[in-house]
Enzyme design. Structure first.
Site, PDB file in Angstrom:
ATOM      1  N   ASN A 134     -33.083  22.253  12.342  1.00 48.97           N
ATOM      2  CA  ASN A 134     -34.653  22.616  12.005  1.00 48.97           C
ATOM      3  C   ASN A 134     -35.708  21.506  12.644  1.00 48.97           C
ATOM      4  O   ASN A 134     -35.088  20.192  12.719  1.00 48.97           O
ATOM      5  CB  ASN A 134     -35.029  22.804  10.725  1.00 48.97           C
ATOM      6  CG  ASN A 134     -34.371  23.908  10.202  1.00 48.97           C
ATOM      7  OD1 ASN A 134     -34.181  25.080  10.982  1.00 48.97           O
ATOM      8  ND2 ASN A 134     -33.629  23.793   9.068  1.00 48.97           N
ATOM      9  N   CYS A 135     -36.770  21.768  13.138  1.00 47.09           N
ATOM     10  CA  CYS A 135     -37.711  20.523  13.561  1.00 47.09           C
ATOM     11  C   CYS A 135     -38.029  19.759  12.185  1.00 47.09           C
ATOM     12  O   CYS A 135     -38.002  20.151  11.175  1.00 47.09           O
ATOM     13  CB  CYS A 135     -39.233  21.415  13.838  1.00 47.09           C
ATOM     14  SG  CYS A 135     -38.812  22.109  15.486  1.00 47.09           S
ATOM     15  N   PRO A 136     -38.079  18.592  12.187  1.00 48.65           N
ATOM     16  CA  PRO A 136     -38.156  17.701  13.512  1.00 48.65           C
ATOM     17  C   PRO A 136     -36.705  17.151  14.045  1.00 48.65           C
ATOM     18  O   PRO A 136     -36.392  16.543  15.036  1.00 48.65           O
ATOM     19  CB  PRO A 136     -39.006  16.289  13.109  1.00 48.65           C
ATOM     20  CG  PRO A 136     -38.816  16.311  11.719  1.00 48.65           C
ATOM     21  CD  PRO A 136     -38.432  17.628  11.341  1.00 48.65           C
ATOM     22  N   MET A 137     -35.737  17.509  13.228  1.00 52.41           N
ATOM     23  CA  MET A 137     -34.180  17.057  13.729  1.00 52.41           C
ATOM     24  C   MET A 137     -33.842  17.548  14.928  1.00 52.41           C
ATOM     25  O   MET A 137     -33.007  16.652  15.663  1.00 52.41           O
ATOM     26  CB  MET A 137     -33.270  17.408  12.480  1.00 52.41           C
ATOM     27  CG  MET A 137     -33.441  16.693  11.215  1.00 52.41           C
ATOM     28  SD  MET A 137     -33.597  14.945  11.449  1.00 52.41           S
ATOM     29  CE  MET A 137     -32.422  14.331  11.766  1.00 52.41           C
TER      30      MET A 137
END
Ligand SMILES: [Zn+2]
Lengths: 225, 75
Positions: B13-16
């Site tokens: 998922n964002c920000p990963m």
């Protein structure tokens, strides 16, 4: 070294910063700080520094219980760091050997005699040093101090022994600015480190950032103001 | 299409998502290209913008099943 996934999670906000990234984050992890003083300047400095992921720490203070207490707080914030606690009495090596094992020495002793000793030891061993202190409503951070200038141009701190302007406010602020200075230094050490002073006065809210600090007659440092 | 490296961020998922791509690109040399497999929605909206902000050249996304493929060139 923690697992890659938890490392990414823990430092994701810093890895996202263009100034840090994964490369800078790894650099911080490999960096070490010799911190002198377990007090209200070093506490915020230490906690921000361990939060940012500086990997290895040595904390030197005459009071081992204060130092252990601070080390415990730091480990609770970031269990992946390494901290060792030292007391001047139990120091096995001389001060020169102690300072030179660190990427940088942070002198938060707020004591002019200790500051001079550390500054000389760091100059001798070419170890970077940043010194910080405060008195009453005034706080200061001195980057790359010169031993001669420190001796000839007496202390930045007065000896009036004023009471803290607001309990722990000035040391807390100085400790936080100090963390920013040290982290920037570790990420990108300046090629020439000339003595520079950052000064803060709480009653007028004045922050003077990085003004040259030297005795005009100093034979060793040649910086133009 | 020729590419020097590949990364699948459809499980993130964002920000990963961007963190993983950025770390991968940091290991690569200038001029090399990375193909990124990513989901629609937030990732396809955010990842190309973040890459362009850091001066990477990003291709137009191509469909790949339910996902997308991007080619990123390291400046
Ligand atoms: Zn000097």
């Amino acid at each position: 070294m923690e697992k890659q996934t938890s490392w990414m999670d823990r430092y994701s906000r810093q890895i996202l910063l263009p100034e840090i990234g994964g490369i800078g984050q790894k650099k911080l992890g490999k960096s070490s700080v010799g911190l002198v003083g377990a007090n209200s300047i070093s506490q915020p400095f230490f906690l921000y520094g361990v939060g940012a992921g500086v990997g290895k720490w040595g904390l030197l203070d005459p009071s081992l219980s204060s130092a252990n207490n601070l080390a415990f707080q730091a480990k609770s914030r970031n269990p992946n760091i390494e901290v060792r606690v030292y007391s001047p009495k139990n120091l096995k090596e001389d001060i020169e050997s102690w300072v030179k094992q660190w990427s940088i020495v942070i002198d938060a002793s707020n004591n002019h005699v200790i500051q001079q000793k550390l500054t000389s030891a760091c100059q001798l061993t070419r170890t970077p040093i940043i010194s910080a202190g405060c008195d009453g409503s005034t706080g200061w951070i001195l980057q790359a101090p010169c031993p001669f200038c420190l001796t000839s141009t007496p202390p930045l701190h007065s000896t009036k022994n004023q009471k803290n302007w607001v309990e722990n406010m000035v040391p807390g602020l100085i400790g936080s600015i100090l963390a920013q200075h040290a982290i920037l230094f570790l990420l990108k050490p300046p090629k020439i480190a000339s003595p520079q002073l950052t000064n803060f006065t709480a009653d007028t809210y004045t922050l003077l950032n990085k003004i040259p600090y030297k005795d005009p007659n100093c034979p060793t440092c040649h910086i133009t103001s | 299409m020729n590419t020097d490296a590949f990364i699948d961020i459809t499980a993130d998922n964002c920000p990963m998502t961007f963190v993983r791509v950025k770390l991968k690109l940091e290991e690569m040399s200038s001029g090399q290209t990375l193909t990124v497999r990513l989901n629609g929605g937030e990732p396809i909206k955010n990842v190309p913008i973040s890459l362009q902000d850091e001066n990477y050249t990003v291709s137009k996304p191509r469909a790949d099943g339910n996902c997308f493929l991007l080619t990123v060139k390291k400046p």
